[in-house]
Scaffold this motif. Structure first.
Motif, PDB file in Angstrom:
ATOM      1  N   UNK A  38      -3.666  10.010 -16.503  1.00 14.62           N
ATOM      2  CA  UNK A  38      -2.854   9.566 -15.365  1.00 14.62           C
ATOM      3  C   UNK A  38      -3.180  10.370 -14.116  1.00 14.62           C
ATOM      4  N   UNK A  39      -3.351   9.657 -13.012  1.00 18.17           N
ATOM      5  CA  UNK A  39      -3.558  10.296 -11.713  1.00 18.17           C
ATOM      6  C   UNK A  39      -2.238  10.514 -10.993  1.00 18.17           C
ATOM      7  N   UNK A  40      -1.350   9.486 -10.979  1.00 16.86           N
ATOM      8  CA  UNK A  40      -0.049   9.616 -10.330  1.00 16.86           C
ATOM      9  C   UNK A  40       0.897   8.559 -10.867  1.00 16.86           C
ATOM     10  N   UNK A  41       2.208   8.836 -10.744  1.00 17.81           N
ATOM     11  CA  UNK A  41       3.256   7.897 -11.130  1.00 17.81           C
ATOM     12  C   UNK A  41       4.170   7.708  -9.921  1.00 17.81           C
ATOM     13  N   UNK A  42       4.280   6.473  -9.431  1.00 21.45           N
ATOM     14  CA  UNK A  42       5.075   6.185  -8.241  1.00 21.45           C
ATOM     15  C   UNK A  42       6.152   5.158  -8.563  1.00 21.45           C
ATOM     16  N   UNK A  43       7.377   5.456  -8.125  1.00 22.90           N
ATOM     17  CA  UNK A  43       8.492   4.521  -8.312  1.00 22.90           C
ATOM     18  C   UNK A  43       8.318   3.342  -7.370  1.00 22.90           C
ATOM     19  N   UNK A  44       8.495   2.120  -7.880  1.00 20.22           N
ATOM     20  CA  UNK A  44       8.361   0.910  -7.089  1.00 20.22           C
ATOM     21  C   UNK A  44       9.568   0.011  -7.338  1.00 20.22           C
ATOM     22  N   UNK A  45       9.674  -1.056  -6.552  1.00 20.32           N
ATOM     23  CA  UNK A  45      10.725  -2.045  -6.788  1.00 20.32           C
ATOM     24  C   UNK A  45      10.255  -3.042  -7.843  1.00 20.32           C
ATOM     25  N   UNK A  46      11.194  -3.828  -8.383  1.00 15.72           N
ATOM     26  CA  UNK A  46      10.845  -4.813  -9.405  1.00 15.72           C
ATOM     27  C   UNK A  46       9.860  -5.838  -8.855  1.00 15.72           C
ATOM     28  N   UNK A  47       9.989  -6.159  -7.559  1.00 19.50           N
ATOM     29  CA  UNK A  47       9.120  -7.152  -6.935  1.00 19.50           C
ATOM     30  C   UNK A  47       7.681  -6.655  -6.796  1.00 19.50           C
ATOM     31  N   UNK A  48       7.485  -5.345  -6.888  1.00 22.71           N
ATOM     32  CA  UNK A  48       6.148  -4.770  -6.695  1.00 22.71           C
ATOM     33  C   UNK A  48       5.388  -4.554  -7.997  1.00 22.71           C
ATOM     34  N   UNK A  49       5.939  -5.016  -9.110  1.00 21.86           N
ATOM     35  CA  UNK A  49       5.338  -4.728 -10.419  1.00 21.86           C
ATOM     36  C   UNK A  49       3.901  -5.226 -10.497  1.00 21.86           C
ATOM     37  N   UNK A  50       3.627  -6.414  -9.990  1.00 26.77           N
ATOM     38  CA  UNK A  50       2.309  -7.009 -10.159  1.00 26.77           C
ATOM     39  C   UNK A  50       1.331  -6.676  -9.037  1.00 26.77           C
ATOM     40  N   UNK A  51       1.664  -5.712  -8.186  1.00 28.88           N
ATOM     41  CA  UNK A  51       0.728  -5.334  -7.136  1.00 28.88           C
ATOM     42  C   UNK A  51       0.257  -3.900  -7.334  1.00 28.88           C
ATOM     43  N   UNK A  52      -0.976  -3.636  -6.931  1.00 29.44           N
ATOM     44  CA  UNK A  52      -1.558  -2.306  -7.079  1.00 29.44           C
ATOM     45  C   UNK A  52      -1.013  -1.386  -5.989  1.00 29.44           C
ATOM     46  N   UNK A  53      -1.172  -0.085  -6.217  1.00 27.38           N
ATOM     47  CA  UNK A  53      -0.653   0.897  -5.273  1.00 27.38           C
ATOM     48  C   UNK A  53      -1.452   0.885  -3.982  1.00 27.38           C
TER      49      UNK A  53
END
Length: 292
Positions: free
Chosen positions: A64-79
């Motif tokens: 793992x390089x990093x873990x970032x909290x996202x919204x549910x709507x952002x699940x299918x998009x890359x960082x």
């Protein structure tokens, strides 16, 4: 009836709390891929998430390089591959150790930045054929959604007998996430100018600022703005005698707005620049950025 109503309210409260406790993350891997989903478990050894396509996935921290909290709507998009800076001005979000990116703007400005640790990066570049510059930077996350940092920008001429240099030391404050944030940079700078052997550093008496922000509006597009505010001095002379009267300092700026089109490891910036010291004009801006 009152008891039934009380039970319903308690159940509703528990349901809301259960919903609020759900955490969604994007896990960026060292091989360049990423996995998004609901965070199930995080330990010293691994991170377990529930994905929509692969089911439950357990990832060791070594991958793992990093873990970032996202919204549910952002699940299918890359960082966002470029959260550490805007068109040119930096944010206080640091590059991770081993991360590097290359930028080309106007086909003349070429720069590279590399993360030497999770908090310190160094870079530089060439503005062909005029100047060479370096840009070391530090950054720390001091609270949820709050980053503090700072750095140095130093540039010097590449042209022989053209004695010119620019330097500034700045501090940064960034609020937000990698996907949605704004930054205030404040610094003091100086200019080394003159002709022949007669040149010296002149330091500004007032600080300069940048006010920048970005927000992701879709999988591929972020809106951005970057605005420079700096002090300029002008000397006034008597129109009749020609004698010096005084020196006046005023704040001017360079405003910009545009968009960043992103992929997993690239970004294209397009925008318009407008100086405040003249009548309204819009100067096109275009840049290419590659993370590697």
């Amino acid at each position: 009836m009152k008891n039934l109503l009380l039970v319903i309210l308690i159940l509703a409260s528990l349901l809301v709390k259960a919903q609020d406790s759900t955490t969604y993350v994007n896990v960026a891997l060292k091989n360049g891929n990423s996995v998004s989903g609901q965070l199930l478990h995080k330990s010293d050894a691994e991170v377990s998430i529930l994905t929509t396509d692969l089911g439950t996935v357990m990832l060791p921290w070594s991958a793992i390089e990093s873990v970032n909290v996202i919204s549910k709507q952002e699940i299918n998009q890359f960082a966002n591959p470029q959260p550490t800076r805007y068109f040119f001005a930096p944010s206080a979000i640091p590059l991770k150790k081993g991360d590097k990116y290359y930028q080309n703007a106007y086909f003349l400005l070429n720069s590279i930045q590399a993360g030497l640790s999770d908090h310190f990066s160094i870079g530089g570049g060439v503005f062909v054929p005029f100047a060479l510059f370096i840009t070391p930077k530090i950054g720390y996350q001091v609270a949820p959604k709050v980053h503090l940092g700072g750095g140095v920008l130093f540039a010097t001429s590449l042209i022989r007998d053209f004695n010119f240099g620019v330097g500034t030391v700045y501090g940064s404050f960034t609020y937000g996430t990698n996907e949605h944030n704004f930054t205030v940079n404040a610094g003091l700078g100086g200019v080394n100018e003159g002709s022949g052997g007669n040149h010296q550093w002149k330091f500004a008496s007032k600080p300069m600022f940048t006010l920048s922000g970005m927000t992701r509006i879709s999988k591929r597009v972020l809106l951005m703005t970057e605005n420079w505010i700096f002090s300029t001095s002008s000397e006034n002379f008597d129109t009749i005698t020609g004698q010096y009267v005084n020196t006046v300092s005023v704040y001017n700026g360079l405003l910009s707005a545009g968009a960043r089109i992103v992929g997993r490891r690239y970004a294209f910036d397009v925008g318009l620049l407008s100086p405040t010291s003249s009548e309204f004009s819009a100067i096109p801006y275009i840049a290419c950025n590659i993370k590697f």
